[in-house]
Structure formats: C-alpha cells, structure tokens
Design a protein around this motif. Sequence first.
Motif, PDB file in Angstrom:
ATOM      1  N   LYS A 413       9.110 -14.969  -5.804  1.00 31.66           N
ATOM      2  CA  LYS A 413       7.952 -15.623  -6.439  1.00 31.66           C
ATOM      3  C   LYS A 413       8.284 -17.069  -6.789  1.00 31.66           C
ATOM      4  O   LYS A 413       7.449 -17.975  -6.606  1.00 31.66           O
ATOM      5  N   MET A 414       9.507 -17.288  -7.266  1.00 33.71           N
ATOM      6  CA  MET A 414       9.911 -18.652  -7.605  1.00 33.71           C
ATOM      7  C   MET A 414       9.937 -19.525  -6.353  1.00 33.71           C
ATOM      8  O   MET A 414       9.508 -20.690  -6.372  1.00 33.71           O
ATOM      9  N   LYS A 415      10.428 -18.940  -5.244  1.00 31.34           N
ATOM     10  CA  LYS A 415      10.469 -19.714  -3.999  1.00 31.34           C
ATOM     11  C   LYS A 415       9.065 -20.069  -3.530  1.00 31.34           C
ATOM     12  O   LYS A 415       8.797 -21.201  -3.074  1.00 31.34           O
ATOM     13  N   ILE A 416       8.138 -19.098  -3.647  1.00 29.18           N
ATOM     14  CA  ILE A 416       6.748 -19.360  -3.240  1.00 29.18           C
ATOM     15  C   ILE A 416       6.146 -20.469  -4.083  1.00 29.18           C
ATOM     16  O   ILE A 416       5.454 -21.362  -3.583  1.00 29.18           O
ATOM     17  N   VAL A 417       6.410 -20.428  -5.400  1.00 31.91           N
ATOM     18  CA  VAL A 417       5.882 -21.471  -6.292  1.00 31.91           C
ATOM     19  C   VAL A 417       6.465 -22.824  -5.931  1.00 31.91           C
ATOM     20  O   VAL A 417       5.752 -23.849  -5.877  1.00 31.91           O
ATOM     21  N   LEU A 424       7.945 -28.898  -8.761  1.00 32.22           N
ATOM     22  CA  LEU A 424       8.547 -27.952  -9.700  1.00 32.22           C
ATOM     23  C   LEU A 424       9.991 -27.639  -9.345  1.00 32.22           C
ATOM     24  O   LEU A 424      10.771 -27.224 -10.220  1.00 32.22           O
ATOM     25  N   GLY A 425      10.380 -27.784  -8.088  1.00 26.82           N
ATOM     26  CA  GLY A 425      11.746 -27.494  -7.691  1.00 26.82           C
ATOM     27  C   GLY A 425      11.887 -27.414  -6.201  1.00 26.82           C
ATOM     28  O   GLY A 425      10.893 -27.358  -5.455  1.00 26.82           O
ATOM     29  N   ASN A 426      13.137 -27.418  -5.761  1.00 26.56           N
ATOM     30  CA  ASN A 426      13.440 -27.352  -4.338  1.00 26.56           C
ATOM     31  C   ASN A 426      13.570 -25.886  -3.923  1.00 26.56           C
ATOM     32  O   ASN A 426      14.388 -25.148  -4.484  1.00 26.56           O
ATOM     33  N   PRO A 427      12.794 -25.437  -2.939  1.00 28.64           N
ATOM     34  CA  PRO A 427      12.888 -24.020  -2.522  1.00 28.64           C
ATOM     35  C   PRO A 427      14.254 -23.645  -1.979  1.00 28.64           C
ATOM     36  O   PRO A 427      14.662 -22.491  -2.054  1.00 28.64           O
ATOM     37  N   MET A 428      14.988 -24.622  -1.430  1.00 30.38           N
ATOM     38  CA  MET A 428      16.286 -24.311  -0.853  1.00 30.38           C
ATOM     39  C   MET A 428      17.306 -23.905  -1.915  1.00 30.38           C
ATOM     40  O   MET A 428      18.295 -23.225  -1.604  1.00 30.38           O
ATOM     41  N   THR A 429      17.088 -24.335  -3.134  1.00 27.26           N
ATOM     42  CA  THR A 429      18.023 -23.948  -4.192  1.00 27.26           C
ATOM     43  C   THR A 429      17.942 -22.457  -4.503  1.00 27.26           C
ATOM     44  O   THR A 429      18.901 -21.863  -5.008  1.00 27.26           O
ATOM     45  N   VAL A 430      16.787 -21.870  -4.205  1.00 28.00           N
ATOM     46  CA  VAL A 430      16.601 -20.445  -4.452  1.00 28.00           C
ATOM     47  C   VAL A 430      17.045 -19.615  -3.250  1.00 28.00           C
ATOM     48  O   VAL A 430      17.317 -18.416  -3.378  1.00 28.00           O
ATOM     49  N   GLU A 431      17.133 -20.266  -2.058  1.00 28.79           N
ATOM     50  CA  GLU A 431      17.435 -19.531  -0.849  1.00 28.79           C
ATOM     51  C   GLU A 431      18.788 -18.835  -0.926  1.00 28.79           C
ATOM     52  O   GLU A 431      18.942 -17.669  -0.543  1.00 28.79           O
TER      53      GLU A 431
END
Length: 616
Positions: A413-417, A424-431
Amino acid sequence: MASGSGSSISKLAAESETTTGGAAAAAGTAPNSDKMSWGTELWDQNENLSNHTNKGIDALDKLCNLLRDRAAIETEYAGKLRRLVKNYQPKKKEEEDNEFTSTQAIRNVLKEVGDLAGQREVVSETLLLQTIQGMTLLSKQLREDRKRCLAEGGNLQQNLTTQLSSLDRAKRNYEKAYRDSEKAVDNYKKADMDLNLSRAEVERYKTIMTSKIQQSDDAKNEYANQLQKTNNLQQQHFTILLPAVFNRLQELDEKRTRGIREFIIGAADVESSVAPIIARCMEGMVKAGESINEKEDSFKVIERYQSGFTPPTDIPFEDLSKLDPDAVQDSTYSNSTSHLLTVKGTISANKIKKRVGIFSLFGSTKNSLTADGQKEDFSDLPPNQRRKKLQAKIAELQQKISQETNARDGLMKMKIVYEANSSLGNPMTVEGQLNESEHKLEKLKIDLKKYQGYLDKANQLQTANNSPQANRNQLQNGHRASRHSNGSADDHHDDGDDQPDDAGSLSSSASPESGLGTSHTSLPGSGQGSANENAIGEDAYYETEVEPLQPLGTCRALYPFEATSEGSIPMNEGEELQVIEIDQGDGWTRVRRANNSNGWDEGFVPTSYIECTLFA
C-alpha cells in the motif's frame, strides 16, 4: 533630735509596708487572669521550667530517632523482601512448569510480595522526607528559642540580684550611720552634763553629734531610695519581665507538645495510606491460593508426559524344546529391547543413562536439531508429545505468516501511494523491504508446509506400530525393518532419542542412523564392540557373523573430514575409500577402508565431501 529620727524610721517602714502590700496584692490577682500561665503560676520555678523544657525537647529528639530507626527497618525489610522475590523467581529451565496452576500461584504470590516491598519502601521514604525531617527542624528551632529565653531570664535575674546587693549595701551603711549618730548623741549628753569639761569641749561633742546625725539621715535617704528602686524592679521582674520569659517558654513547650502529637498522627497516617494497597496484596495472595486446581494440574501432567504407547501385552510362553538356540537368544534380546522401548517417553526414562551410539551421529549435527536440542521433526519424542510439539510449531508459523503478510500488505500500500504521489516518497525505497518481506513469507510458508507434512505423517502412525509390544513382536519374528538392500541386521535402538519405525523403514529421518545396523562391527576383525551390547545390556547379548558388504564403487575425499560422532569416520583430503552404501537422501554415504590391523574401518562421511565412482 531623737524624736525626729524615730519619725523618719516610722515613715520608711510605712512606705516599705505599702510597697510590699502592693506587690502582694498584684501577686494575689494573678490567679484571676483569664489564662493560666507559667509566668504567673510558676514565677518562682525558673530552674524547674528550664529542666522541663530541656527534657521535652529531648523527648522530641527521642521520637525522631525512633521513627528514623523504624524507617531504616522498613528499608531493610523491603530490601530483604525484594531479595527474597529475586531468589525464588523461577529459573529459565523451570519456565515449562508455568502451565501448572500451583506454579502460577507461586509466581503471583512472589509478585504480591514484591508489591509489599514497594509499599514498605513508600513508608520508609515518607517518614524520612516528611516526618523525620520536620521533627529535626522543629527540634533545632526549639533549642535555639529556649536558649534565647533562658539567656534573657538570666539577664533579668542578674539585674535583680545587682539591685538587691545595692539595697543590702545601703542598708548596712544606714545601720552603721544610725549607730554612730546614736553614740554621738549619747556622748554629747554626757559632755553637756559633765561640769568639768570646758565649753569648747562641749561644743566639739555637739558638732560631732550634728555631723553623725546628718550622715545617718543621708544613709537613711540612700537606703530608702535603694529600697524603692529594688521594690519597683522586683515588682516589675516578677509581674512583667520574668512572666513574659516564662510565657515564651510555655509557648515553646506547647509547640513542642503539639508537634509530637502531629508527628505521631502523621506517622500513623503514612502507615494507613498504604494499608489499602497492602490489603489488596493480601487479597491477591488469597486469590492465588484459590486459583490452584489439583485436578487441572494432574490433567496437565498427563498431557505433558503421556507417550501415546499402549501397555505391553502378556509375554507369550516359550517352549525351549521347540526352539533353536538362536531363537532363544532372539527372545532374550527382544525382551530387553522391549523393556527399553516401554520406559521410553515416561518419567522413569529420565533416570536411564543414555548411550551414545551410531544413532547419535545425525543427532549431533546442528542442522537437524532445534534450539532446545530436539530433532527438527520432534521424532525423538513420544507420539502424543510429538503431535503437540508439531501443532504448537504450526500455530507459531501461522502467526508469523499472518504478521508478515500484514507487513507485506502495508508495504505494498505504501508503494502504491508513493507511485501515485512521488512527493510523499520514492517507491524504490520500499522495493527492497518488499522483496525481503516476500522472501521471509516464502520461507515461512515452506516451513509451514514441511511441519504440516510432519504432522500428517505423525497422525498416520498406527498406535500398534508405535507401541513397545509391536516392536517386541517384530523383534521376535525377526522382521525389524532395515534400509539395507542386503538384509543386514539392524539391532540398535537408542534409549530415548528415536521413535519406532512406522512403515518398515527408518529412512524418514534425515540422518545417517536411519535404519543402520552396526557400523564398526559389520566386519569381523574391526576391533570394536557390538552396539547391541550397549543397547541390550551385558547380561543379554549375542554375536552374529556378518558377511562383508560388497563395494559398490570407490570415492575420493575432496576435503578433510573430522569424525565428531560415533558412526562416522575421519578422512584426509585425496584419500581413496570404498563405497559400500550410497546416499539414501540423507546426505551421508557409507564407506570403508583397510586399517593397519588387517581389518576394515567403515562408517559414514558427508556425501558433499567426496567424489564417487560407482562400478558399472
């Protein structure tokens, strides 16, 4: 002249009586005052009042010391209670007993005792910080005030004593002058009547008389003045000045008495303030005792130690005339082995010294043991205990999977957001975290599937196959399962580490001891004692001639290997060995080599440590 002196003396006496009467009247009106005070009632008890006030302050100090010593005792008592709780806390190895209601009750009692220690510490700290500190300050203040009052009273008494001395001196001078004047009058009268004396002599006696009378009058006046001053000072001293000092001493003593009352009540209030909490601690202990259920504890003992085996059936009668000697030995062997199997999983099994044999080879490998030293599939436990351990492990894995799934969903969910709004943030950090979570989840699912397989296998076991009687029957019939293709004997049974076979094979456990027979005694001349002798006992054993196994090929050691358990043999890098049994899926290969005594050494080595060349 004489009559004039007499009238003066009468007048002085009258003044003295008037002054004394006034002082007496003033003293007589004191009891009619509105307040009974030390200044009026104890005007002449200076020494007693001084001693009384000193004893009163000493009593205050004594009470202070009493409460201080009590606070020290409370602190020591609390410390001993906490040390008691610490000493009797269950050890880590005793945590498994927490399921019993009696053990839980003891833990609750220890908790309540710890709370009691805390309340004793509260009493001690409150007494020290409030009551004892206040008493110390009050005692110091009272002693300083008493010292000032006594010093002031001493100064007043010194002034009165000085005035009384002056009065006494004036009175003595007056008495001497009066006697001298009387004597001078008598001398003059005698000279005046003596006809033989000249007129000049008579005049001289007259002059002396006049002088003495004048001195007497002056001394009289001085005495009268000093008497007046003394009476005034004495009246002021006993009616105003000294009573004021005594009244301050009275206030000081009343303050001290009032303080003792308040401090005693305060100390009792400190104890009363913790009494409800102490009462709740007592109620907790009572509830802990009432929570003990002997039937429930007995049931939990059954759950913990129940092996799942069925009691052995009657031992059949053996007609020795119809049996050959080998059958007799087999019967003796089976009876001994049956006894070992029967005690397995029971309380008395803890008293049997376990023998380290070839079956401990796999048990010593770290990969096959859990953190508490048990096998991964809990196959070293009795059936019931094994199923409970597996069910608990499955429940633990399911909970971990649920937690990890929630964590993964949150990361997704955080990556989708982040993908929808890059501010709000970089999706790659959640990957990276998401990949790690997926890896953990996959590993947990694999473990769950593996333990579910263990549980399914444990549930499929027949009670008869798991019972000691079934093993006895198998031993008597000579049908012990073996994984050897050539039918070599598998007579070893560990004293509490392995479960009986469930499908005619011990190869289900991932270890080299699965279904193994004797390793060092498979060949004659190996110089090693039979493993059966240790498993069965010195009084019941037999030796069999075992044909050497034919080699299946050769192998070369790729790495050096140090044998750490019985059943394995060491090898050096590059050493050539004979393969007599290939890997059965457990990671071990059975090999042998010639030794210096014209015999053979054989045992197991890790398959990954060797390079095999099998015969065609």
